[in-house]
Scaffold this motif. Structure first.
Motif, PDB file in Angstrom:
ATOM      1  N   UNK A 159       0.823  -1.221   0.000  1.00  0.00           N
ATOM      2  CA  UNK A 159       0.000   0.000   0.000  1.00  0.00           C
ATOM      3  C   UNK A 159       0.850   1.261   0.000  1.00  0.00           C
ATOM      4  N   UNK A 160       2.173   1.088  -0.105  1.00  0.00           N
ATOM      5  CA  UNK A 160       3.067   2.248  -0.017  1.00  0.00           C
ATOM      6  C   UNK A 160       3.747   2.519  -1.348  1.00  0.00           C
ATOM      7  N   UNK A 161       4.148   3.786  -1.512  1.00  0.00           N
ATOM      8  CA  UNK A 161       5.102   4.098  -2.580  1.00  0.00           C
ATOM      9  C   UNK A 161       6.429   4.208  -1.859  1.00  0.00           C
ATOM     10  N   UNK A 162       7.319   3.230  -2.061  1.00  0.00           N
ATOM     11  CA  UNK A 162       8.545   3.234  -1.262  1.00  0.00           C
ATOM     12  C   UNK A 162       9.725   2.671  -2.039  1.00  0.00           C
ATOM     13  N   UNK A 163      10.892   3.266  -1.787  1.00  0.00           N
ATOM     14  CA  UNK A 163      12.119   2.719  -2.355  1.00  0.00           C
ATOM     15  C   UNK A 163      12.938   2.043  -1.251  1.00  0.00           C
ATOM     16  N   UNK A 164      12.317   1.838  -0.110  1.00  0.00           N
ATOM     17  CA  UNK A 164      13.018   1.225   1.002  1.00  0.00           C
ATOM     18  C   UNK A 164      13.568   2.241   1.983  1.00  0.00           C
ATOM     19  N   UNK A 165      13.704   3.479   1.554  1.00  0.00           N
ATOM     20  CA  UNK A 165      14.219   4.523   2.444  1.00  0.00           C
ATOM     21  C   UNK A 165      13.081   5.450   2.856  1.00  0.00           C
ATOM     22  N   UNK A 166      12.451   6.091   1.863  1.00  0.00           N
ATOM     23  CA  UNK A 166      11.302   6.935   2.169  1.00  0.00           C
ATOM     24  C   UNK A 166      10.041   6.227   1.693  1.00  0.00           C
ATOM     25  N   UNK A 167       8.915   6.534   2.338  1.00  0.00           N
ATOM     26  CA  UNK A 167       7.687   5.876   1.905  1.00  0.00           C
ATOM     27  C   UNK A 167       6.473   6.766   2.128  1.00  0.00           C
ATOM     28  N   UNK A 168       5.457   6.522   1.305  1.00  0.00           N
ATOM     29  CA  UNK A 168       4.237   7.316   1.367  1.00  0.00           C
ATOM     30  C   UNK A 168       3.063   6.381   1.155  1.00  0.00           C
ATOM     31  N   UNK A 169       2.035   6.522   1.970  1.00  0.00           N
ATOM     32  CA  UNK A 169       0.856   5.663   1.831  1.00  0.00           C
ATOM     33  C   UNK A 169       0.043   6.085   0.609  1.00  0.00           C
ATOM     34  N   UNK A 170      -0.208   5.120  -0.289  1.00  0.00           N
ATOM     35  CA  UNK A 170      -0.973   5.483  -1.488  1.00  0.00           C
ATOM     36  C   UNK A 170      -2.171   4.549  -1.691  1.00  0.00           C
ATOM     37  N   UNK A 171      -2.538   3.817  -0.667  1.00  0.00           N
ATOM     38  CA  UNK A 171      -3.723   2.960  -0.765  1.00  0.00           C
ATOM     39  C   UNK A 171      -3.569   1.857  -1.788  1.00  0.00           C
ATOM     40  N   UNK A 172      -4.582   1.712  -2.639  1.00  0.00           N
ATOM     41  CA  UNK A 172      -4.581   0.597  -3.587  1.00  0.00           C
ATOM     42  C   UNK A 172      -3.946   0.954  -4.931  1.00  0.00           C
ATOM     43  N   UNK A 173      -3.278   2.104  -4.998  1.00  0.00           N
ATOM     44  CA  UNK A 173      -2.783   2.566  -6.285  1.00  0.00           C
ATOM     45  C   UNK A 173      -1.841   1.555  -6.945  1.00  0.00           C
ATOM     46  N   UNK A 174      -0.981   0.908  -6.137  1.00  0.00           N
ATOM     47  CA  UNK A 174      -0.067  -0.094  -6.707  1.00  0.00           C
ATOM     48  C   UNK A 174      -0.828  -1.196  -7.428  1.00  0.00           C
ATOM     49  N   UNK A 204      -3.934  -1.011  -8.633  1.00  0.00           N
ATOM     50  CA  UNK A 204      -4.576  -0.437  -9.822  1.00  0.00           C
ATOM     51  C   UNK A 204      -3.565  -0.341 -10.958  1.00  0.00           C
ATOM     52  N   UNK A 205      -2.365   0.159 -10.630  1.00  0.00           N
ATOM     53  CA  UNK A 205      -1.325   0.295 -11.657  1.00  0.00           C
ATOM     54  C   UNK A 205      -0.951  -1.055 -12.266  1.00  0.00           C
ATOM     55  N   UNK A 206      -0.858  -2.067 -11.417  1.00  0.00           N
ATOM     56  CA  UNK A 206      -0.473  -3.386 -11.922  1.00  0.00           C
ATOM     57  C   UNK A 206      -1.506  -3.919 -12.901  1.00  0.00           C
ATOM     58  N   UNK A 207      -2.781  -3.805 -12.518  1.00  0.00           N
ATOM     59  CA  UNK A 207      -3.811  -4.351 -13.400  1.00  0.00           C
ATOM     60  C   UNK A 207      -3.945  -3.546 -14.683  1.00  0.00           C
ATOM     61  N   UNK A 208      -3.522  -2.276 -14.651  1.00  0.00           N
ATOM     62  CA  UNK A 208      -3.639  -1.450 -15.841  1.00  0.00           C
ATOM     63  C   UNK A 208      -2.416  -1.555 -16.751  1.00  0.00           C
ATOM     64  N   UNK A 209      -1.273  -2.015 -16.213  1.00  0.00           N
ATOM     65  CA  UNK A 209      -0.025  -1.933 -16.969  1.00  0.00           C
ATOM     66  C   UNK A 209       0.031  -2.970 -18.090  1.00  0.00           C
ATOM     67  N   UNK A 210       0.257  -2.525 -19.336  1.00  0.00           N
ATOM     68  CA  UNK A 210       0.398  -3.473 -20.453  1.00  0.00           C
ATOM     69  C   UNK A 210       1.571  -4.421 -20.239  1.00  0.00           C
ATOM     70  N   UNK A 211       2.642  -3.912 -19.601  1.00  0.00           N
ATOM     71  CA  UNK A 211       3.811  -4.765 -19.371  1.00  0.00           C
ATOM     72  C   UNK A 211       3.445  -5.980 -18.520  1.00  0.00           C
ATOM     73  N   UNK A 212       2.643  -5.746 -17.473  1.00  0.00           N
ATOM     74  CA  UNK A 212       2.247  -6.864 -16.610  1.00  0.00           C
ATOM     75  C   UNK A 212       1.420  -7.878 -17.396  1.00  0.00           C
TER      76      UNK A 212
END
Lengths: 315, 280
Positions: free
Chosen positions: A65-80, A82-90
């Protein structure tokens, strides 16, 4: 003459693994102190598993549920998600994974072929059994590198093609060729394990069935389809499920050493994509979300397969 | 002896034997080829990749050990695998024995929780485990990797040994208890010797799993000098595509211990592999 083999290969049904009494009759006589000893004996393992597996799993759900690189992080809910299901690459990578499933029927066929032949106890069958199983003890990176070396542009396969007067093929520069080589490696590496499982199923068939079939005048193929195949249904289901799981979760080693996902993501598998998102793009949140989606997919596949393959397993 | 599928006639037998032989050659030839390649010079390989080497040389092995610190990698692998295997086996045997023979409150929950985590794919775990280990500054240390191997191997170990210990007859354990044996006496003097074959099987399976593991080993020990064998091999194979004898030698170094183990313990492996189905 055959009994040692039966004991050796079929411990599931043998006394060593199934002989224990389920309900310990001594429970009543166990004092509370002895129960406590049992609890404390199991405790170290439980603590390790709780801290190194249970806790990380919950943590993984949180990270997804986070946008994080392992150092800083931000709560973004279900966005990850949503992005996965929308991404053509996936989507593309998912389809690639489905292509790798081609290996499974071939693995099962070869495994069944060799298991049935070994079951005839041809001269040297024990030796053959170990030889066929040999690739199963090798690391996926050893197998992957062997195949990569063999199929590389100036490697032995291409020099063989040249000496036959054909043009060499740059296997790893073309999407379908690269997939073909990986599938070949999967088959070479995997059929021995399938053989071993199926052979252990064959070994536990009641030989009276064959004697009875012989009296009834059943031919080899009739016995194969009416005795052997129904009897090893459970083993066939197991091999098919375990190989499907493997295709969705354990190709990392092959892909990592053979193609690094290329050319242009054409051999990137779901598990390799998790690794890439987390440790190349440092998007741990999306990596975790993808891992959880994969877990969902394989859970559905496993349940569906075991329902379908075992529905009339009433033995 | 009861007829299985009825023995074939000798002519069919010969055909089946030849079929099996050709599968065996398909399996063995690539390994033979790699072993041959590792023992020849690069010039010899370029000139004639298929024939026997003009002369055998261990030069590639020497280069790997001297210049690519594969000796250190081998030592680190032995340390990590040895320590993790020993710890995982001790914890799994204690828990497996307790779950099999000591029916304490909560034993069912513990048992089921172990079975549940066995089914989890490693990708779910890799990100949180990496973040946790780096939080405790364990990334880049051998014992960071040991923690991972111990944790990931215990659930199957407990599952496997619980069924092994269940087969130890209660009568012997009861008799020992009457003679005054406590938990540890029963465990070391009766349970372990009676379950030795099962424990050996598990040890072989888990040794192979740890020795061959790539993903965690690669991520948790990122430093070149700390690498274990399998990831070191993977990076050598990735960089030196033109020097095939060198790659082949690295393959041989990584694969040989597992092949020796297979030769020595095929009996245990055969039985360990077929045990997996009991659970499904």
């Amino acid at each position: 003459m055959t009994s040692p083999a039966v004991v050796e290969v079929g411990p599931v049904k043998g006394p060593t693994f199934a002989g224990g009494r389920k309900n310990s009759s001594s429970r009543g006589s166990l004092t509370r102190q002895k129960q406590r000893i049992g609890f404390f004996a199991a405790l170290p393992a439980f603590i390790v598993v709780a801290s190194l597996l249970f806790y990380p799993i919950c943590y993984a759900v949180w990270i997804s549920f986070l946008k994080t690189d392992g150092v800083t992080s931000k709560f973004i809910g279900l966005k990850n998600y949503v992005d996965i299901f929308a991404a053509p690459l996936v989507h593309q990578v998912f389809v690639t994974n489905l292509k790798f499933l081609v290996a499974i029927p071939i693995v099962i066929f070869l495994g069944l072929f060799s298991a049935v032949l070994l079951y005839q106890e041809i001269w040297g069958w024990r030796f053959f059994r170990i030889i066929f199983f040999l690739p199963s003890v090798l690391s996926t990176s050893v197998i992957g590198l062997m195949f990569r070396s063999a199929f590389t542009l100036n490697g032995p396969i291409n020099s063989a093609l040249i000496s036959m007067g054909l043009t060499p093929i740059n296997f790893f520069a073309r999407a379908n060729m690269a997939i073909f080589v990986v599938v070949l490696a999967l088959i070479w590496a995997g059929f021995g394990y399938a053989m071993m499982i199926l052979l252990s199923g064959l070994m536990s068939i009641d030989t009276d069935l064959f004697a009875a079939a012989e009296v009834d005048g059943a031919g080899w193929w009739q016995r194969f389809f009416y005795i052997i195949m129904p009897s090893i249904r459970q083993q066939l289901a197991f091999v098919s499920i375990i190989n499907t799981l493997y295709t969705f979760t354990s190709l990392f080693g092959f892909i990592f050493v053979m193609t690094a996902g290329g050319p242009l993501y054409s051999t990137t598998t779901l598990d390799y994509l998790v690794y890439q998102k987390a440790f190349s793009a440092f998007d741990m949140g999306q990596g975790s979300a993808l891992a959880i989606v994969i877990f969902g997919v394989i859970s559905v596949l496993t349940i569906a397969q075991s329902k379908y393959l075992k529905n009339d397993d009433g033995r | 002896m009861a007829a299985r599928m009825r023995k074939f006639k000798w002519r069919t037998n010969t055909i089946v034997f030849l079929a099996l032989l050709s599968v065996a050659i398909t399996t063995l030839y690539p390994l033979f080829y790699v072993a041959m390649t590792s023992a020849r010079t690069l010039e010899d390989y370029v000139k004639n990749a298929y024939g026997l080497p003009k002369f055998f040389t261990l030069e590639s092995y020497r280069i790997l050990i001297d210049n690519y610190s594969l000796g250190t990698a081998a030592r680190n692998t032995v340390i990590v695998v040895g320590a993790s295997l020993a710890t995982a086996l001790i914890f799994s045997s204690l828990a497996g024995f307790a779950l099999a023979k000591y029916d304490f409150p909560g034993s069912k929950v513990i048992n089921w929780s172990f079975i549940a985590v066995m089914l989890l794919p490693s990708q779910i775990l890799i990100i949180p485990i990496y973040l946790l280990l780096s939080k405790f500054s364990l990334v880049g240390h051998l014992h960071g990797l040991m923690f991972v191997y111990i944790g990931t191997n215990i659930p199957f170990g407990v599952f496997f040994l619980k069924s092994t210990f269940s087969a130890v007859p209660d009568t012997i354990l009861d008799a020992a208890r009457i003679d005054g044996a406590g938990f540890f006496t029963s465990f070391f003097k009766i349970a372990i010797p009676n379950a030795a074959a099962g424990i050996t099987t598990l040890a072989v399976l888990q040794f192979l799993g740890m020795w061959n593991e790539l993903l965690y080993a690669y991520l948790i020990l990122p430093d070149q000098g700390m690498r274990l064998l399998t990831p070191a091999l993977a990076s050598i194979g990735g960089r030196y595509t033109t020097n095939q004898p060198l790659v082949a030698a690295a393959l041989c170094i990584t694969a040989t211990p597992t092949l020796i183990l297979l030769a020595m313990s095929s009996k245990y492996l055969v039985r360990g592999v077929s045990t997996g189905i009991g659970s499904s």
